[in-house]
Structure formats: C-alpha cells, structure tokens
Scaffold this motif. Structure first.
Motif, PDB file in Angstrom:
ATOM      1  N   PRO A  41       0.822  -1.224   0.000  1.00 30.53           N
ATOM      2  CA  PRO A  41       0.000   0.000   0.000  1.00 30.53           C
ATOM      3  C   PRO A  41       0.849   1.265   0.000  1.00 30.53           C
ATOM      4  O   PRO A  41       1.878   1.341   0.674  1.00 30.53           O
ATOM      5  CB  PRO A  41      -0.808  -0.133   1.294  1.00 30.53           C
ATOM      6  N   LYS A  42       0.415   2.222  -0.791  1.00 30.73           N
ATOM      7  CA  LYS A  42       1.030   3.550  -0.880  1.00 30.73           C
ATOM      8  C   LYS A  42       2.410   3.535  -1.522  1.00 30.73           C
ATOM      9  O   LYS A  42       3.128   4.543  -1.447  1.00 30.73           O
ATOM     10  CB  LYS A  42       1.104   4.219   0.500  1.00 30.73           C
ATOM     11  N   LYS A  43       2.772   2.431  -2.133  1.00 29.34           N
ATOM     12  CA  LYS A  43       4.047   2.380  -2.851  1.00 29.34           C
ATOM     13  C   LYS A  43       3.806   1.918  -4.281  1.00 29.34           C
ATOM     14  O   LYS A  43       2.799   1.263  -4.579  1.00 29.34           O
ATOM     15  CB  LYS A  43       5.033   1.440  -2.151  1.00 29.34           C
ATOM     16  N   GLU A  44       4.742   2.259  -5.149  1.00 28.56           N
ATOM     17  CA  GLU A  44       4.628   1.854  -6.533  1.00 28.56           C
ATOM     18  C   GLU A  44       4.919   0.363  -6.690  1.00 28.56           C
ATOM     19  O   GLU A  44       5.675  -0.220  -5.901  1.00 28.56           O
ATOM     20  CB  GLU A  44       5.591   2.670  -7.401  1.00 28.56           C
ATOM     21  N   ARG A  45       4.326  -0.197  -7.724  1.00 29.12           N
ATOM     22  CA  ARG A  45       4.614  -1.582  -8.035  1.00 29.12           C
ATOM     23  C   ARG A  45       6.073  -1.701  -8.457  1.00 29.12           C
ATOM     24  O   ARG A  45       6.579  -0.885  -9.226  1.00 29.12           O
ATOM     25  CB  ARG A  45       3.686  -2.056  -9.155  1.00 29.12           C
ATOM     26  N   THR A  90       6.453  -9.156   2.309  1.00 30.33           N
ATOM     27  CA  THR A  90       4.992  -9.101   2.332  1.00 30.33           C
ATOM     28  C   THR A  90       4.485  -8.093   1.322  1.00 30.33           C
ATOM     29  O   THR A  90       4.904  -6.931   1.313  1.00 30.33           O
ATOM     30  CB  THR A  90       4.497  -8.726   3.742  1.00 30.33           C
ATOM     31  N   ALA A  91       3.593  -8.541   0.437  1.00 27.70           N
ATOM     32  CA  ALA A  91       3.071  -7.689  -0.629  1.00 27.70           C
ATOM     33  C   ALA A  91       2.046  -8.475  -1.431  1.00 27.70           C
ATOM     34  O   ALA A  91       1.885  -9.688  -1.245  1.00 27.70           O
ATOM     35  CB  ALA A  91       4.189  -7.231  -1.561  1.00 27.70           C
ATOM     36  N   VAL A  92       1.375  -7.773  -2.328  1.00 25.37           N
ATOM     37  CA  VAL A  92       0.583  -8.451  -3.356  1.00 25.37           C
ATOM     38  C   VAL A  92       1.512  -8.655  -4.548  1.00 25.37           C
ATOM     39  O   VAL A  92       2.138  -7.701  -5.029  1.00 25.37           O
ATOM     40  CB  VAL A  92      -0.654  -7.629  -3.768  1.00 25.37           C
ATOM     41  N   TYR A  93       1.605  -9.881  -4.996  1.00 25.96           N
ATOM     42  CA  TYR A  93       2.477 -10.235  -6.101  1.00 25.96           C
ATOM     43  C   TYR A  93       1.646 -10.374  -7.382  1.00 25.96           C
ATOM     44  O   TYR A  93       0.625 -11.074  -7.398  1.00 25.96           O
ATOM     45  CB  TYR A  93       3.217 -11.536  -5.801  1.00 25.96           C
ATOM     46  N   TYR A  94       2.115  -9.713  -8.439  1.00 28.76           N
ATOM     47  CA  TYR A  94       1.421  -9.705  -9.717  1.00 28.76           C
ATOM     48  C   TYR A  94       2.277 -10.356 -10.798  1.00 28.76           C
ATOM     49  O   TYR A  94       3.473 -10.065 -10.912  1.00 28.76           O
ATOM     50  CB  TYR A  94       1.106  -8.280 -10.148  1.00 28.76           C
ATOM     51  N   CYS A  95       1.641 -11.165 -11.596  1.00 25.19           N
ATOM     52  CA  CYS A  95       2.285 -11.771 -12.756  1.00 25.19           C
ATOM     53  C   CYS A  95       2.111 -10.839 -13.952  1.00 25.19           C
ATOM     54  O   CYS A  95       1.064 -10.198 -14.102  1.00 25.19           O
ATOM     55  CB  CYS A  95       1.628 -13.123 -13.025  1.00 25.19           C
ATOM     56  N   ASN A  96       3.134 -10.789 -14.784  1.00 19.57           N
ATOM     57  CA  ASN A  96       3.092  -9.964 -15.990  1.00 19.57           C
ATOM     58  C   ASN A  96       3.591 -10.777 -17.176  1.00 19.57           C
ATOM     59  O   ASN A  96       4.527 -11.572 -17.038  1.00 19.57           O
ATOM     60  CB  ASN A  96       3.971  -8.734 -15.797  1.00 19.57           C
ATOM     61  N   ALA A  97       2.971 -10.562 -18.336  1.00 18.03           N
ATOM     62  CA  ALA A  97       3.407 -11.255 -19.542  1.00 18.03           C
ATOM     63  C   ALA A  97       3.359 -10.306 -20.734  1.00 18.03           C
ATOM     64  O   ALA A  97       2.370  -9.590 -20.926  1.00 18.03           O
ATOM     65  CB  ALA A  97       2.542 -12.482 -19.802  1.00 18.03           C
ATOM     66  N   ASP A  98       4.426 -10.339 -21.492  1.00 20.05           N
ATOM     67  CA  ASP A  98       4.534  -9.573 -22.754  1.00 20.05           C
ATOM     68  C   ASP A  98       4.212 -10.566 -23.872  1.00 20.05           C
ATOM     69  O   ASP A  98       4.979 -11.496 -24.103  1.00 20.05           O
ATOM     70  CB  ASP A  98       5.957  -9.028 -22.883  1.00 20.05           C
ATOM     71  N   ILE A  99       3.066 -10.363 -24.511  1.00 15.50           N
ATOM     72  CA  ILE A  99       2.555 -11.354 -25.463  1.00 15.50           C
ATOM     73  C   ILE A  99       2.372 -10.739 -26.839  1.00 15.50           C
ATOM     74  O   ILE A  99       1.856  -9.622 -26.964  1.00 15.50           O
ATOM     75  CB  ILE A  99       1.223 -11.933 -24.950  1.00 15.50           C
TER      76      ILE A  99
END
Length: 125
Positions: A41-45, A90-99
């Motif tokens: 929260p309150k920080k950039e990804r 501790t964080a929310v982890y997001y997957c990213n894909a360049d397709i």
C-alpha cells in the motif's frame, strides 16, 4: 483474450518458502518476457524478477540469492520460488506477460502487456 491466473500465495513464517505460479491462457501467438512484480500500500509496483523467452533472468537486488524465477514455455507458465522469506517480502504479487498476438488471435496484431489479478504473500516475523 488472454488471462493470467496466479496461485501459490499465502501466509508463511519468516525463513519459510512459497512457490508462485502464473499460467497464461487464451489465443497466444508468442509469449515474450514474463515476470513478477509486487506492491505494498502507498508504494509503486516494483519488479521482483523477470525471464525472457530465451531464459535470461533479472532480479531485484533485494531478492537475489533467495528467489528463483523459471518458466515452462510450452505451458505459458511462469514460476517464482521464494526461499528465506522476510517480513519485508509481504506484498501483493502480480504476474506480468509480454505477449505477441498474430492475425489469428482475434485481436489487432501486435505486442500486448497483460497482468494477473494479484496474489497476497504475507510473511510473519
């Protein structure tokens, strides 16, 4: 369209391990780089780790030596093995894909950036 479905998050004690998975599904001509980001929260990804289609990897300094990214290109799946976890992970982890989409994928051909819905990782001290 493409969906990225993540799994493997949860609650773990400091020093423990978790393995995140992210599978891309849909009409895909080519999956280029894949990666994991995290956000509090309150920080950039921020980038945690990435892997190219050729297998080259890149890690944030804070996770080098503890996290390992890998992929199964045949399954359009990327993994993140997280060892020696710390409370600051501790964080929310997001997957990213360049397709890359071709003319048979049902969208305008070109490169697209996709994100998963996020999975919570909580490391208790």
């Amino acid at each position: 369209q493409v969906q990225l479905v993540e799994s493997g998050g949860g609650l773990v004690q400091a020093g423990g391990s978790l393995r995140l998975s992210c599978a891309a599904s849909g009409s895909i001509s080519r999956t280029n780089a894949m990666g994991w980001y995290r956000q509090v929260p309150k920080k950039e990804r921020e980038l945690v780790a990435s892997i190219t289609s050729g297998g080259s990897t890149n890690y944030a300094d804070s996770v080098k030596g503890r996290f390992t990214i890998s992929r199964d290109s045949a399954k359009n799946t990327v993994y993140l093995q997280m060892n020696s976890l710390k409370p600051e992970d501790t964080a929310v982890y997001y997957c990213n894909a360049d397709i890359t989409h071709g003319i048979l994928d049902g969208v305008v051909p070109g490169r697209y950036d996709y994100w998963g819905q996020g999975t919570q990782v909580t490391v208790s001290s």
